[in-house]
Design an enzyme around this catalytic site. Structure first.
Site, short mmCIF file in Angstrom:
data_model
loop_
_atom_site.label_atom_id
_atom_site.label_comp_id
_atom_site.label_asym_id
_atom_site.label_seq_id
_atom_site.Cartn_x
_atom_site.Cartn_y
_atom_site.Cartn_z
N TYR A 30 34.50 15.17 1.58
CA TYR A 30 33.27 15.12 0.77
C TYR A 30 32.79 16.54 0.47
O TYR A 30 31.85 17.03 1.12
CB TYR A 30 32.17 14.36 1.52
CG TYR A 30 32.54 12.96 1.99
CD1 TYR A 30 32.94 11.97 1.09
CD2 TYR A 30 32.47 12.64 3.34
CE1 TYR A 30 33.26 10.70 1.53
CE2 TYR A 30 32.79 11.36 3.79
CZ TYR A 30 33.18 10.40 2.88
OH TYR A 30 33.49 9.14 3.31
N ASP A 37 22.90 11.91 2.16
CA ASP A 37 23.34 12.85 3.19
C ASP A 37 22.39 14.05 3.22
O ASP A 37 21.94 14.49 4.29
CB ASP A 37 24.75 13.37 2.87
CG ASP A 37 25.80 12.29 3.02
OD1 ASP A 37 26.52 12.29 4.03
OD2 ASP A 37 25.89 11.41 2.13
N TYR A 82 38.82 15.85 -3.97
CA TYR A 82 38.05 14.62 -4.06
C TYR A 82 38.33 13.87 -5.36
O TYR A 82 38.41 14.46 -6.43
CB TYR A 82 36.54 14.94 -4.00
CG TYR A 82 35.69 13.69 -3.99
CD1 TYR A 82 35.47 12.99 -2.80
CD2 TYR A 82 35.14 13.18 -5.16
CE1 TYR A 82 34.72 11.82 -2.79
CE2 TYR A 82 34.38 12.01 -5.16
CZ TYR A 82 34.18 11.34 -3.97
OH TYR A 82 33.44 10.19 -3.96
N GLN A 108 21.74 6.82 -4.87
CA GLN A 108 21.93 6.40 -3.46
C GLN A 108 20.57 6.09 -2.84
O GLN A 108 19.54 6.40 -3.44
CB GLN A 108 22.63 7.53 -2.69
CG GLN A 108 24.09 7.23 -2.43
CD GLN A 108 24.80 8.25 -1.58
OE1 GLN A 108 24.36 9.39 -1.45
NE2 GLN A 108 25.92 7.87 -1.01
N GLY A 168 25.37 2.97 -0.37
CA GLY A 168 25.67 3.81 0.79
C GLY A 168 26.64 3.12 1.74
O GLY A 168 27.38 3.78 2.46
N ASP A 170 29.54 1.62 1.44
CA ASP A 170 30.49 1.53 0.32
C ASP A 170 31.42 0.32 0.29
O ASP A 170 31.61 -0.29 -0.74
CB ASP A 170 31.35 2.80 0.29
CG ASP A 170 30.53 4.06 0.09
OD1 ASP A 170 29.31 3.97 -0.10
OD2 ASP A 170 31.13 5.14 0.15
N ARG A 202 39.89 3.60 5.57
CA ARG A 202 39.30 3.77 4.24
C ARG A 202 39.46 2.49 3.40
O ARG A 202 40.26 1.62 3.74
CB ARG A 202 39.98 4.95 3.52
CG ARG A 202 39.74 6.33 4.13
CD ARG A 202 38.34 6.86 3.90
NE ARG A 202 37.96 6.92 2.50
CZ ARG A 202 36.73 7.22 2.07
NH1 ARG A 202 35.77 7.48 2.93
NH2 ARG A 202 36.46 7.25 0.78
N TRP A 361 32.72 0.94 6.43
CA TRP A 361 31.51 0.13 6.60
C TRP A 361 31.81 -1.33 6.93
O TRP A 361 30.95 -2.18 6.77
CB TRP A 361 30.65 0.23 5.33
CG TRP A 361 29.93 1.54 5.22
CD1 TRP A 361 30.34 2.64 4.51
CD2 TRP A 361 28.70 1.93 5.86
NE1 TRP A 361 29.44 3.67 4.67
CE2 TRP A 361 28.43 3.27 5.48
CE3 TRP A 361 27.80 1.27 6.72
CZ2 TRP A 361 27.29 3.96 5.92
CZ3 TRP A 361 26.68 1.96 7.15
CH2 TRP A 361 26.43 3.28 6.75
N GLU A 404 32.28 10.81 11.41
CA GLU A 404 31.54 10.09 10.36
C GLU A 404 31.12 8.70 10.86
O GLU A 404 30.01 8.25 10.61
CB GLU A 404 32.42 9.98 9.11
CG GLU A 404 31.75 9.38 7.90
CD GLU A 404 32.70 9.24 6.70
OE1 GLU A 404 33.91 9.54 6.85
OE2 GLU A 404 32.23 8.82 5.63
C1 DGY Z 1 33.40 8.08 -1.12
O1 DGY Z 1 34.08 8.75 -1.90
O2 DGY Z 1 33.87 7.27 -0.32
C2 DGY Z 1 31.96 8.31 -1.13
O3 DGY Z 1 31.36 7.84 0.01
C3 DGY Z 1 31.32 7.74 -2.33
O4 DGY Z 1 29.95 7.99 -2.25
#
Ligand code: DGY
Length: 438
Positions: A30, A37, A82, A108, A168, A170, A202, A361, A404
C-alpha cells in the site's frame, strides 16, 4: 518484549512509513495515502509528534474535491508496486475532482471527525490543537454535507457505499451475496498485491473481476453520484460506515461547541438534524431482531444481508444501540466470537462456513476494529470484555509484530507467525500506541 520496547518499535514503524507530509499504510503493498488509514495513523502520531498528526490530516484534506468528497487513495507518488493505480481509476473523469492530486473515485469510512476529537483528547497543548482543528473542521463538515446530499437517495439519514473498497472491509463474505447477483467479464490484469503477500491471505482473481467491473461502470458515468445510485450493481448501507459517519457527526458537534464561535450555530444545527434522523433510521433499518445485531442493507436488491461480522458491533462505538440492544449484541459477540480459544474479535462470524481465519476480511482479527470495539464496550460499561478486547489486541501484536491482520485462533500464535498481510503496518502501530496510553 517489554511494553516500552514494543512501543518504541511502534514509533519506529510510524516514522518509517512517514513520507514528508503523509503516511503509507505499509511499504510496497500500500504505497500511497489511504483515507481511513490516515485518520487512524494521526491518532498514533498525536501521542508523540503532534505536528505529524496535524500534517497527516492537512494533506488528506488538501486532496478533497470541490464537492466535498474525500477519495479513498491519494496517489502521491508513481510506483508500479500497486494495482489498480491512478491510470485505472482516472479521478480526472469527475468534473469536481482535485486538480492537484490523482486519486480514486471512491471513498472510505469517514473517520476524520472523530479523529479530530481524538487529537484534542490526546493533546498536551489543547489551545494549540484547537487552533489546528478550527483551521480544518469546515472541510470535514463539507465532507459530511457531501455524504448527506449525494449518498442518501431516499433521504433517510443513511448513506450508501457503491464499492466494497469503500466499506474498508474489502473482501468480507457479506459481499458474496452481491457477487452472486453479478456476472462481470473476466478481465486481464496483473495483480501486484499477491507478489508481496501470500495469495491465500488475499482476495481471489474472480473477486477482483467484480471490484474492477463496478469501477468501470462508475467511470463510464464519470463518477457521477446520481448515475452511480441508479446503475451500480453494488449499493449498500453499511453499519460500520454509517456508524463511523454518525460518530464523526457527534464529534463535529462537540468540537464546534468547544470552539464556541456563534457563526457555527447553523452547522451545529444541521449536524444535529443529520444525527437525529440518521440514528433513528440506523436503529430501525439496520438492526436485525432475529440475529440480535446490526447488519448491512443491500439497497440495490432491497434486502438485509443477514451475516454477523465485526462491523455488526461497530454501532457500540457511535453510541447508537439502546442499553438493552447493546447487552444482547455483546452476548452474541461473546457467544460466537468470544470462545476462550479465539482472540477477540474475528472480522467475520467464526461459526459460519464462510469464515476463513487467514484471508483478509473473511475472519482475521483487525486492530482498527478492535480499537473501535474497545472504546464502544467501555462506553456502555462492559469493562471486563473491553479489558479483554484491549489485552487480546496487545497480545496478538506482542506474539507476531505489527501486522495488518492476525489469525483469530490462539493455537496458531504459538510460533509467532499468525500475523498476515502487510508487515510494519501503520494503523496497527498507531492504535497500539493509543491503547497503551489511553
Ligand atoms: C487493496 O488494494 O486491497 C486496498 O485495500 C483497497 O483499498
Amino acid at each position: 518484549m517489554c511494553m516500552k520496547n514494543l512501543q518504541n518499535n511502534a514509533i519506529t514503524v510510524l516514522n518509517n512509513n512517514w513520507k514528508d507530509k503523509f503516511s503509507i499504510p505499509c511499504a510496497k503493498l500500500y504505497p500511497f495515502q489511504w483515507f481511513w488509514d490516515s485518520g487512524l495513523i494521526a491518532i498514533g502520531f498525536a501521542h508523540f509528534d503532534m505536528p505529524k498528526a496535524e500534517k497527516e490530516i492537512e494533506t488528506l484534506l488538501d486532496a478533497q474535491w470541490s464537492n466535498g468528497f474525500i477519495p479513498h487513495i491519494i496517489f502521491h507518488t508513481e510506483t508500479d508496486t500497486y494495482f489498480p493505480g491512478p491510470d485505472f481509476h482516472r479521478s480526472d473523469l469527475h468534473p469536481e475532482s482535485s486538480k492537484k492530486y490523482k486519486s480514486t473515485g471512491m471513498t472510505q469510512p469517514p473517520v476524520t471527525g472523530f479523529v479530530l476529537e481524538d487529537l484534542y483528547r490526546i493533546s498536551k497543548d489543547r489551545d494549540a490543537t484547537l487552533k489546528f482543528i478550527e483551521s480544518v473542521i469546515d472541510k470535514v463538515y463539507k465532507n459530511h454535507e457531501y455524504f448527506y446530499n449525494q449518498r442518501d437517495p431516499q433521504d433517510e439519514g443513511l448513506v450508501y457505499i457503491y464499492h466494497n473498497w469503500e466499506s474498508g472491509t474489502d473482501n468480507s463474505p457479506i459481499w458474496d451475496d452481491i457477487w452472486d447477483t453479478m456476472n462481470p467479464p473476466e478481465y486481464t490484469f496483473e495483480r501486484r498485491d499477491t507478489t508481496h503477500v501470500d495469495a491465500a491471505q488475499r482476495p481471489s482473481k474472480r473477486e477482483y473481476d467484480h471490484y474492477l467491473h463496478i469501477i468501470e461502470i462508475a467511470k463510464q458515468n464519470n463518477y457521477n453520484d446520481q448515475k452511480i445510485a441508479e446503475l451500480s450493481p453494488f449499493l449498500v448501507q453499511d453499519p460500520l460506515f454509517n456508524a463511523v459517519l454518525l460518530k464523526s457527526n457527534q464529534s463535529l458537534i462537540d468540537l464546534y461547541r468547544i470552539i464556541g464561535n456563534k457563526n457555527n450555530n447553523d452547522k451545529i444545527h444541521q449536524l444535529q438534524k443529520w444525527q437525529d434522523k440518521g440514528t433513528k433510521s440506523f436503529n430501525n433499518k439496520l438492526y436485525d431482531e432475529e440475529l440480535g445485531v446490526y447488519v448491512h442493507y443491500d439497497l440495490r436488491n432491497e434486502k438485509l444481508l443477514k451475516h454477523i461480522s465485526s462491523s455488526s458491533f461497530a454501532p457500540l462505538f457511535a453510541n447508537l444501540p439502546s442499553e438493552t440492544r447493546a447487552e444482547k449484541m455483546v452476548d452474541i459477540m461473546m457467544e460466537k466470537f468470544g470462545n476462550p480459544d479465539q482472540y477477540l474479535c474475528a472480522s467475520f462470524d467464526p461459526t459460519s462456513d464462510r469464515f476463513n481465519p487467514k484471508k483478509y476480511w473473511r475472519g482475521p482479527v483487525w486492530v482498527n476494529l478492535n480499537w473501535m470495539l474497545y472504546y464502544g464496550l467501555k462506553q456502555y460499561g462492559f469493562y471486563d470484555i473491553a479489558k479483554r478486547m484491549k489485552q487480546d489486541t496487545i497480545e496478538i501484536i506482542e506474539n507476531n509484530g505489527f501486522y495488518e491482520y492476525f489469525d483469530s485462533r490462539k493455537e496458531e500464535h504459538k510460533n509467532g507467525n499468525a500475523g498476515y498481510g502487510g508487515h510494519n503496518f501503520s494503523w496497527s502501530a498507531a492504535l497500539f500506541i493509543d491503547l497503551l496510553n489511553e
